[in-house]
Design a protein around this motif. Sequence first.
Motif, PDB file in Angstrom:
ATOM      1  N   UNK A   1       0.888  -1.227  -0.198  1.00  0.00           N
ATOM      2  CA  UNK A   1      -0.083   0.385  -0.039  1.00  0.00           C
ATOM      3  C   UNK A   1       0.860   1.384  -0.273  1.00  0.00           C
ATOM      4  N   UNK A   2       2.328   1.492   0.603  1.00  0.00           N
ATOM      5  CA  UNK A   2       3.006   2.439   0.953  1.00  0.00           C
ATOM      6  C   UNK A   2       3.583   2.614  -1.295  1.00  0.00           C
ATOM      7  N   UNK A   3       3.534   1.597  -1.548  1.00  0.00           N
ATOM      8  CA  UNK A   3       3.794   2.145  -2.693  1.00  0.00           C
ATOM      9  C   UNK A   3       2.977   2.828  -3.623  1.00  0.00           C
TER      10      UNK A   3
ATOM     11  N   UNK B   1      -0.388  13.860 -18.213  1.00  0.00           N
ATOM     12  CA  UNK B   1      -1.862  12.892 -18.588  1.00  0.00           C
ATOM     13  C   UNK B   1      -1.408  11.381 -18.846  1.00  0.00           C
ATOM     14  N   UNK B   2      -0.891  11.264 -19.525  1.00  0.00           N
ATOM     15  CA  UNK B   2      -0.817   9.944 -19.876  1.00  0.00           C
ATOM     16  C   UNK B   2       0.381   9.074 -19.028  1.00  0.00           C
ATOM     17  N   UNK B   3       0.994   9.638 -18.721  1.00  0.00           N
ATOM     18  CA  UNK B   3       2.641   9.005 -17.410  1.00  0.00           C
ATOM     19  C   UNK B   3       1.227   8.857 -16.411  1.00  0.00           C
ATOM     20  N   UNK B   4       0.774  10.327 -15.969  1.00  0.00           N
ATOM     21  CA  UNK B   4       0.034  10.004 -14.935  1.00  0.00           C
ATOM     22  C   UNK B   4      -1.480   8.517 -14.634  1.00  0.00           C
ATOM     23  N   UNK B   5      -1.839   9.154 -15.845  1.00  0.00           N
ATOM     24  CA  UNK B   5      -2.755   7.189 -16.410  1.00  0.00           C
ATOM     25  C   UNK B   5      -2.244   6.012 -16.094  1.00  0.00           C
ATOM     26  N   UNK B   6      -0.992   5.718 -16.285  1.00  0.00           N
ATOM     27  CA  UNK B   6      -0.180   4.500 -16.364  1.00  0.00           C
ATOM     28  C   UNK B   6       0.293   4.509 -15.148  1.00  0.00           C
ATOM     29  N   UNK B   7       0.515   5.295 -14.101  1.00  0.00           N
ATOM     30  CA  UNK B   7       0.970   4.815 -12.608  1.00  0.00           C
ATOM     31  C   UNK B   7      -0.573   4.999 -11.532  1.00  0.00           C
TER      32      UNK B   7
ATOM     33  N   UNK C   1      -4.878   1.412  -8.826  1.00  0.00           N
ATOM     34  CA  UNK C   1      -5.628   0.951  -8.690  1.00  0.00           C
ATOM     35  C   UNK C   1      -5.914  -0.754  -8.656  1.00  0.00           C
ATOM     36  N   UNK C   2      -4.741  -1.371  -9.336  1.00  0.00           N
ATOM     37  CA  UNK C   2      -4.451  -2.448  -9.088  1.00  0.00           C
ATOM     38  C   UNK C   2      -4.007  -3.125  -8.128  1.00  0.00           C
ATOM     39  N   UNK C   3      -3.003  -2.285  -7.271  1.00  0.00           N
ATOM     40  CA  UNK C   3      -2.515  -2.498  -5.479  1.00  0.00           C
ATOM     41  C   UNK C   3      -4.104  -2.637  -4.829  1.00  0.00           C
ATOM     42  N   UNK C   4      -4.825  -1.603  -4.765  1.00  0.00           N
ATOM     43  CA  UNK C   4      -5.830  -1.470  -3.974  1.00  0.00           C
ATOM     44  C   UNK C   4      -6.937  -2.247  -4.638  1.00  0.00           C
ATOM     45  N   UNK C   5      -7.151  -3.224  -5.584  1.00  0.00           N
ATOM     46  CA  UNK C   5      -8.083  -4.110  -5.501  1.00  0.00           C
ATOM     47  C   UNK C   5      -6.931  -5.398  -4.262  1.00  0.00           C
ATOM     48  N   UNK C   6      -5.721  -5.548  -4.536  1.00  0.00           N
ATOM     49  CA  UNK C   6      -5.539  -6.440  -3.681  1.00  0.00           C
ATOM     50  C   UNK C   6      -6.592  -6.678  -2.249  1.00  0.00           C
TER      51      UNK C   6
END
Length: 186
Positions: free
Chosen positions: A149-151, A168-174, A179-184
């Motif tokens: 979660x800290x990552x 914005x494109x770089x921001x969207x990638x991050x 979202x993937x980490x928080x979905x764990x």
Amino acid sequence: MKKHLVTILSCALLLVPAAGAGSIEWEALVKEARSLYEQGKYDRSAAVAKKALDVAERERGPEHPDVATSLNNLAELYRIQGQYAQAEPLYKRSLAIAEKALGPDHPNVATSLNNLAGLYRTQGQYAQAEPLFKRSLAIRENTLGPDHPDVAQSLENLADLYRMTDRGTEAETLQKRVAAIRAIKR
């Protein structure tokens, strides 16, 4: 701006010592400062945080990690109140102590980097903030693992910076990684 404050604070302010980490007096002061902060009593919280810093320096010496924690907390309170000139040297000293006492790749160093970067971002000093956010992210990924979660918090802070600098494109990638980490399920 409120969202940025919440993002930074979610991992940073006010740092609470591990049980038995410092003196009973210091731990009590840190917890009191946090409680006052959570109540929105920033001036009172800062006064208590100053006392905690004094106790840490007196009892542990000027280069102890408890001093770094106290400096970070006081700097964060100054930052919240818009007292950036007072916050910056405290963040820098906290970072220097943490690096020396804990090593350059310790998670507490990542938190110090993140907080200093957040100060620079708040002031629009994006070129100064970016390398600090990136180093904080690298430390967290290496020490805590890519799905911690800290990552996610570091990724979100960097994504916010990218949005502020029209990337914005770089921001969207991050943000997708966040979202993937928080979905764990933990």
